[in-house]
Design a protein around this motif. Structure first.
Motif, PDB file in Angstrom:
ATOM      1  N   CYS A  22       0.840  -1.189   0.000  1.00  0.00           N
ATOM      2  CA  CYS A  22       0.000   0.000   0.000  1.00  0.00           C
ATOM      3  C   CYS A  22       0.877   1.241   0.000  1.00  0.00           C
ATOM      4  O   CYS A  22       2.062   1.186   0.315  1.00  0.00           O
ATOM      5  CB  CYS A  22      -0.938   0.002   1.202  1.00  0.00           C
ATOM      6  N   TYR A  23       0.281   2.343  -0.369  1.00  0.00           N
ATOM      7  CA  TYR A  23       0.972   3.624  -0.366  1.00  0.00           C
ATOM      8  C   TYR A  23       0.076   4.621   0.336  1.00  0.00           C
ATOM      9  O   TYR A  23      -1.079   4.802  -0.060  1.00  0.00           O
ATOM     10  CB  TYR A  23       1.257   4.091  -1.800  1.00  0.00           C
ATOM     11  N   VAL A  24       0.589   5.240   1.361  1.00  0.00           N
ATOM     12  CA  VAL A  24      -0.165   6.245   2.104  1.00  0.00           C
ATOM     13  C   VAL A  24       0.689   7.514   2.148  1.00  0.00           C
ATOM     14  O   VAL A  24       1.708   7.554   2.832  1.00  0.00           O
ATOM     15  CB  VAL A  24      -0.491   5.777   3.539  1.00  0.00           C
ATOM     16  N   PRO A  25       0.300   8.553   1.389  1.00  0.00           N
ATOM     17  CA  PRO A  25       1.103   9.772   1.388  1.00  0.00           C
ATOM     18  C   PRO A  25       1.001  10.509   2.726  1.00  0.00           C
ATOM     19  O   PRO A  25       0.011  10.395   3.438  1.00  0.00           O
ATOM     20  CB  PRO A  25       0.495  10.606   0.258  1.00  0.00           C
ATOM     21  N   TRP A  26       2.031  11.238   3.052  1.00  0.00           N
ATOM     22  CA  TRP A  26       2.025  12.044   4.275  1.00  0.00           C
ATOM     23  C   TRP A  26       1.012  13.161   4.142  1.00  0.00           C
ATOM     24  O   TRP A  26       0.907  13.801   3.101  1.00  0.00           O
ATOM     25  CB  TRP A  26       3.405  12.657   4.523  1.00  0.00           C
ATOM     26  N   GLN A  27       0.270  13.387   5.189  1.00  0.00           N
ATOM     27  CA  GLN A  27      -0.703  14.473   5.199  1.00  0.00           C
ATOM     28  C   GLN A  27      -0.135  15.597   6.052  1.00  0.00           C
ATOM     29  O   GLN A  27       0.246  15.380   7.202  1.00  0.00           O
ATOM     30  CB  GLN A  27      -2.031  14.002   5.781  1.00  0.00           C
ATOM     31  N   THR A  28      -0.095  16.776   5.479  1.00  0.00           N
ATOM     32  CA  THR A  28       0.385  17.919   6.253  1.00  0.00           C
ATOM     33  C   THR A  28      -0.810  18.577   6.928  1.00  0.00           C
ATOM     34  O   THR A  28      -1.881  18.688   6.352  1.00  0.00           O
ATOM     35  CB  THR A  28       1.100  18.938   5.348  1.00  0.00           C
ATOM     36  N   PHE A  29      -0.599  18.982   8.157  1.00  0.00           N
ATOM     37  CA  PHE A  29      -1.669  19.604   8.921  1.00  0.00           C
ATOM     38  C   PHE A  29      -1.807  21.053   8.479  1.00  0.00           C
ATOM     39  O   PHE A  29      -0.857  21.816   8.492  1.00  0.00           O
ATOM     40  CB  PHE A  29      -1.379  19.525  10.413  1.00  0.00           C
ATOM     41  N   GLY A  30      -2.985  21.427   8.043  1.00  0.00           N
ATOM     42  CA  GLY A  30      -3.223  22.784   7.571  1.00  0.00           C
ATOM     43  C   GLY A  30      -4.472  23.349   8.209  1.00  0.00           C
ATOM     44  O   GLY A  30      -4.768  23.104   9.371  1.00  0.00           O
ATOM     45  N   LYS A  31      -5.223  24.079   7.410  1.00  0.00           N
ATOM     46  CA  LYS A  31      -6.472  24.667   7.905  1.00  0.00           C
ATOM     47  C   LYS A  31      -7.478  23.567   8.217  1.00  0.00           C
ATOM     48  O   LYS A  31      -7.444  22.490   7.626  1.00  0.00           O
ATOM     49  CB  LYS A  31      -7.081  25.579   6.853  1.00  0.00           C
ATOM     50  N   THR A  32      -8.400  23.870   9.111  1.00  0.00           N
ATOM     51  CA  THR A  32      -9.485  22.941   9.421  1.00  0.00           C
ATOM     52  C   THR A  32     -10.813  23.681   9.329  1.00  0.00           C
ATOM     53  O   THR A  32     -10.862  24.908   9.436  1.00  0.00           O
ATOM     54  CB  THR A  32      -9.347  22.350  10.835  1.00  0.00           C
ATOM     55  N   TYR A  33     -11.869  22.897   9.089  1.00  0.00           N
ATOM     56  CA  TYR A  33     -13.204  23.471   9.102  1.00  0.00           C
ATOM     57  C   TYR A  33     -13.618  23.785  10.535  1.00  0.00           C
ATOM     58  O   TYR A  33     -13.108  23.187  11.486  1.00  0.00           O
ATOM     59  CB  TYR A  33     -14.228  22.486   8.544  1.00  0.00           C
ATOM     60  N   ASP A  34     -14.547  24.707  10.682  1.00  0.00           N
ATOM     61  CA  ASP A  34     -15.129  24.933  11.996  1.00  0.00           C
ATOM     62  C   ASP A  34     -15.957  23.690  12.342  1.00  0.00           C
ATOM     63  O   ASP A  34     -16.319  22.912  11.456  1.00  0.00           O
ATOM     64  CB  ASP A  34     -15.973  26.209  12.022  1.00  0.00           C
ATOM     65  N   PRO A  35     -16.230  23.434  13.621  1.00  0.00           N
ATOM     66  CA  PRO A  35     -16.891  22.185  14.019  1.00  0.00           C
ATOM     67  C   PRO A  35     -18.215  21.891  13.308  1.00  0.00           C
ATOM     68  O   PRO A  35     -18.466  20.742  12.933  1.00  0.00           O
ATOM     69  CB  PRO A  35     -17.115  22.374  15.519  1.00  0.00           C
ATOM     70  N   MET A  36     -19.062  22.879  13.087  1.00  0.00           N
ATOM     71  CA  MET A  36     -20.356  22.616  12.446  1.00  0.00           C
ATOM     72  C   MET A  36     -20.188  22.215  10.971  1.00  0.00           C
ATOM     73  O   MET A  36     -20.859  21.314  10.482  1.00  0.00           O
ATOM     74  CB  MET A  36     -21.284  23.830  12.575  1.00  0.00           C
ATOM     75  N   ARG A  37     -19.291  22.900  10.265  1.00  0.00           N
ATOM     76  CA  ARG A  37     -19.051  22.517   8.867  1.00  0.00           C
ATOM     77  C   ARG A  37     -18.376  21.152   8.806  1.00  0.00           C
ATOM     78  O   ARG A  37     -18.679  20.341   7.936  1.00  0.00           O
ATOM     79  CB  ARG A  37     -18.182  23.563   8.166  1.00  0.00           C
ATOM     80  N   GLY A  38     -17.464  20.886   9.740  1.00  0.00           N
ATOM     81  CA  GLY A  38     -16.819  19.575   9.790  1.00  0.00           C
ATOM     82  C   GLY A  38     -17.821  18.465  10.050  1.00  0.00           C
ATOM     83  O   GLY A  38     -17.730  17.391   9.462  1.00  0.00           O
ATOM     84  N   LEU A  39     -18.779  18.722  10.903  1.00  0.00           N
ATOM     85  CA  LEU A  39     -19.822  17.731  11.181  1.00  0.00           C
ATOM     86  C   LEU A  39     -20.657  17.469   9.931  1.00  0.00           C
ATOM     87  O   LEU A  39     -20.968  16.325   9.603  1.00  0.00           O
ATOM     88  CB  LEU A  39     -20.708  18.211  12.328  1.00  0.00           C
ATOM     89  N   ALA A  40     -20.986  18.517   9.206  1.00  0.00           N
ATOM     90  CA  ALA A  40     -21.780  18.364   7.988  1.00  0.00           C
ATOM     91  C   ALA A  40     -20.985  17.647   6.887  1.00  0.00           C
ATOM     92  O   ALA A  40     -21.534  16.845   6.132  1.00  0.00           O
ATOM     93  CB  ALA A  40     -22.250  19.723   7.481  1.00  0.00           C
ATOM     94  N   ALA A  41     -19.679  17.923   6.798  1.00  0.00           N
ATOM     95  CA  ALA A  41     -18.840  17.331   5.755  1.00  0.00           C
ATOM     96  C   ALA A  41     -18.357  15.931   6.126  1.00  0.00           C
ATOM     97  O   ALA A  41     -17.960  15.170   5.251  1.00  0.00           O
ATOM     98  CB  ALA A  41     -17.640  18.231   5.478  1.00  0.00           C
ATOM     99  N   GLY A  42     -18.358  15.603   7.416  1.00  0.00           N
ATOM    100  CA  GLY A  42     -17.845  14.309   7.851  1.00  0.00           C
ATOM    101  C   GLY A  42     -16.355  14.328   8.112  1.00  0.00           C
ATOM    102  O   GLY A  42     -15.759  13.298   8.404  1.00  0.00           O
ATOM    103  N   THR A  43     -15.728  15.488   8.004  1.00  0.00           N
ATOM    104  CA  THR A  43     -14.300  15.644   8.280  1.00  0.00           C
ATOM    105  C   THR A  43     -14.030  17.114   8.570  1.00  0.00           C
ATOM    106  O   THR A  43     -14.731  17.988   8.074  1.00  0.00           O
ATOM    107  CB  THR A  43     -13.424  15.178   7.099  1.00  0.00           C
TER     108      THR A  43
END
Length: 67
Positions: A22-43
């Protein structure tokens, strides 16, 4: 009548099989959604927000192989 269908040869012990890779690329930590948008988007990570559209994403295909 009980008949068993054997699809593998008697001499096959699985030694020809290779382990999965398998190949799993490194994920860089960047901006995040606010909690309500994250809940609606699932991430909370915009990079992982890939809504299902039922179509192939041509941007993900290399060289536009599918048309």
């Amino acid at each position: 009548m009980n008949a068993t269908i054997n699809t593998m040869p008697e001499t096959d012990n699985g030694s020809h099989q290779v382990p999965g890779m398998c190949y799993v690329p490194w994920q860089t930590f960047g901006k995040t959604y606010d909690p309500m948008r994250g809940l609606a988007a699932g991430t909370i990570f915009p990079e992982l927000d890939k809504p299902f559209t039922g179509k192939c994403n041509m941007n993900m295909m290399q060289g536009g192989r599918r048309r």
